[in-house]
Scaffold this motif. Structure first.
Motif, PDB file in Angstrom:
ATOM      1  N   LEU A  34       2.718 -16.127   4.326  1.00 30.46           N
ATOM      2  CA  LEU A  34       2.737 -14.885   3.560  1.00 30.46           C
ATOM      3  C   LEU A  34       3.867 -13.956   3.995  1.00 30.46           C
ATOM      4  CD1 LEU A  34      -1.029 -13.889   3.219  1.00 30.46           C
ATOM      5  CD2 LEU A  34       0.472 -14.803   1.455  1.00 30.46           C
ATOM      6  N   THR A  35       4.171 -13.912   5.284  1.00 27.95           N
ATOM      7  CA  THR A  35       5.230 -13.024   5.782  1.00 27.95           C
ATOM      8  C   THR A  35       6.566 -13.397   5.170  1.00 27.95           C
ATOM      9  OG1 THR A  35       4.025 -12.706   7.853  1.00 27.95           O
ATOM     10  CG2 THR A  35       6.367 -12.151   7.855  1.00 27.95           C
ATOM     11  N   ARG A  37       7.070 -15.225   2.457  1.00 31.89           N
ATOM     12  CA  ARG A  37       6.971 -15.077   1.002  1.00 31.89           C
ATOM     13  C   ARG A  37       7.147 -13.606   0.602  1.00 31.89           C
ATOM     14  NH1 ARG A  37       4.765 -19.270  -1.405  1.00 31.89           N
ATOM     15  NH2 ARG A  37       4.770 -19.179  -3.648  1.00 31.89           N
ATOM     16  N   ALA A  38       6.482 -12.701   1.315  1.00 30.17           N
ATOM     17  CA  ALA A  38       6.589 -11.274   1.009  1.00 30.17           C
ATOM     18  C   ALA A  38       8.011 -10.764   1.253  1.00 30.17           C
ATOM     19  CB  ALA A  38       5.591 -10.475   1.835  1.00 30.17           C
ATOM     20  N   ALA A  42      10.262  -9.213  -1.609  1.00 35.57           N
ATOM     21  CA  ALA A  42      10.733  -7.833  -1.428  1.00 35.57           C
ATOM     22  C   ALA A  42      12.246  -7.767  -1.635  1.00 35.57           C
ATOM     23  CB  ALA A  42      10.350  -7.317  -0.048  1.00 35.57           C
ATOM     24  N   THR A  49       9.553  -4.116   2.639  1.00 40.70           N
ATOM     25  CA  THR A  49       8.850  -5.225   3.293  1.00 40.70           C
ATOM     26  C   THR A  49       7.690  -4.641   4.097  1.00 40.70           C
ATOM     27  OG1 THR A  49      10.921  -6.440   3.476  1.00 40.70           O
ATOM     28  CG2 THR A  49       9.120  -7.177   4.871  1.00 40.70           C
ATOM     29  N   ILE A  53       1.337  -8.593   6.608  1.00 34.32           N
ATOM     30  CA  ILE A  53       0.655  -9.145   5.437  1.00 34.32           C
ATOM     31  C   ILE A  53      -0.157 -10.331   5.942  1.00 34.32           C
ATOM     32  CG2 ILE A  53       2.679 -10.506   4.798  1.00 34.32           C
ATOM     33  CD1 ILE A  53       1.725 -10.246   1.828  1.00 34.32           C
ATOM     34  N   CYS A  66      -3.481  -2.916  -0.424  1.00 37.72           N
ATOM     35  CA  CYS A  66      -2.350  -2.340   0.291  1.00 37.72           C
ATOM     36  C   CYS A  66      -2.780  -1.031   0.936  1.00 37.72           C
ATOM     37  CB  CYS A  66      -1.198  -2.092  -0.690  1.00 37.72           C
ATOM     38  SG  CYS A  66       0.235  -1.320   0.073  1.00 37.72           S
ATOM     39  N   ASP A  88       2.457 -14.926  -6.069  1.00 39.10           N
ATOM     40  CA  ASP A  88       3.658 -14.082  -6.032  1.00 39.10           C
ATOM     41  C   ASP A  88       3.446 -12.790  -6.805  1.00 39.10           C
ATOM     42  OD1 ASP A  88       4.918 -15.965  -4.491  1.00 39.10           O
ATOM     43  OD2 ASP A  88       6.203 -16.727  -6.096  1.00 39.10           O
ATOM     44  N   ILE A  91       1.356 -10.450  -4.685  1.00 40.79           N
ATOM     45  CA  ILE A  91       2.160  -9.919  -3.570  1.00 40.79           C
ATOM     46  C   ILE A  91       3.114  -8.836  -4.073  1.00 40.79           C
ATOM     47  CG2 ILE A  91       3.930 -10.460  -1.854  1.00 40.79           C
ATOM     48  CD1 ILE A  91       2.563 -13.221  -1.531  1.00 40.79           C
ATOM     49  N   GLU A  94       1.291  -5.644  -4.783  1.00 43.97           N
ATOM     50  CA  GLU A  94       0.956  -4.911  -3.557  1.00 43.97           C
ATOM     51  C   GLU A  94       2.204  -4.314  -2.915  1.00 43.97           C
ATOM     52  OE1 GLU A  94      -2.059  -4.089  -3.098  1.00 43.97           O
ATOM     53  OE2 GLU A  94      -2.806  -5.496  -4.591  1.00 43.97           O
ATOM     54  N   LEU A  95       3.333  -5.022  -2.962  1.00 40.87           N
ATOM     55  CA  LEU A  95       4.594  -4.476  -2.447  1.00 40.87           C
ATOM     56  C   LEU A  95       4.983  -3.213  -3.206  1.00 40.87           C
ATOM     57  CD1 LEU A  95       6.725  -7.731  -2.005  1.00 40.87           C
ATOM     58  CD2 LEU A  95       5.763  -6.312  -0.173  1.00 40.87           C
TER      59      LEU A  95
END
Length: 104
Positions: A34-35, A37-38, A42, A49, A53, A66, A88, A91, A94-95
């Motif tokens: 996840l790190t 991917r995020a 981002a 970022t 996560i 979040c 995705d 994510i 949430e970003l």
């Protein structure tokens, strides 16, 4: 697995099946970084970022969560097995909360 003596055979089967399902889902999360991917998402969408996560087993009514004040994101393990574009999307959603605070 220890089963309480008061459980019926049907309750035991249901309980064991639920535990197995959750265990398999938890194992599958180890295959998804996840790190990374995020961070990639981002960069792609010019978003912040997160500081952290991680997967969360206890998110049952939302796909992601979040906490902008801590720059922290949790993703429901229920997403394991969905197409990657769904993960995705959650994510990125949430970003976006790290960028724009939503008043509730």
């Amino acid at each position: 697995i220890s089963i309480p003596s008061w459980m019926s055979v049907d309750e035991e089967k249901s309980s064991v099946a639920d535990m197995v399902r959750r265990f398999r889902r938890r194992l599958a999360t180890h295959d998804i970084d996840l790190t990374d991917r995020a961070a990639r998402l981002a960069r792609t969408f010019s978003l912040r970022t997160p500081v952290s996560i991680a997967w969360a087993d206890n998110l049952t009514s939302v796909w992601g969560l979040c906490t902008p004040s801590q720059s922290d994101i949790r993703i429901s393990t229920r997403l394991v097995g969905f197409p990657t574009w769904v993960l995705d999307y959650v994510i990125v959603h949430e970003l976006a909360h790290l960028q724009v605070l939503i008043a509730q």
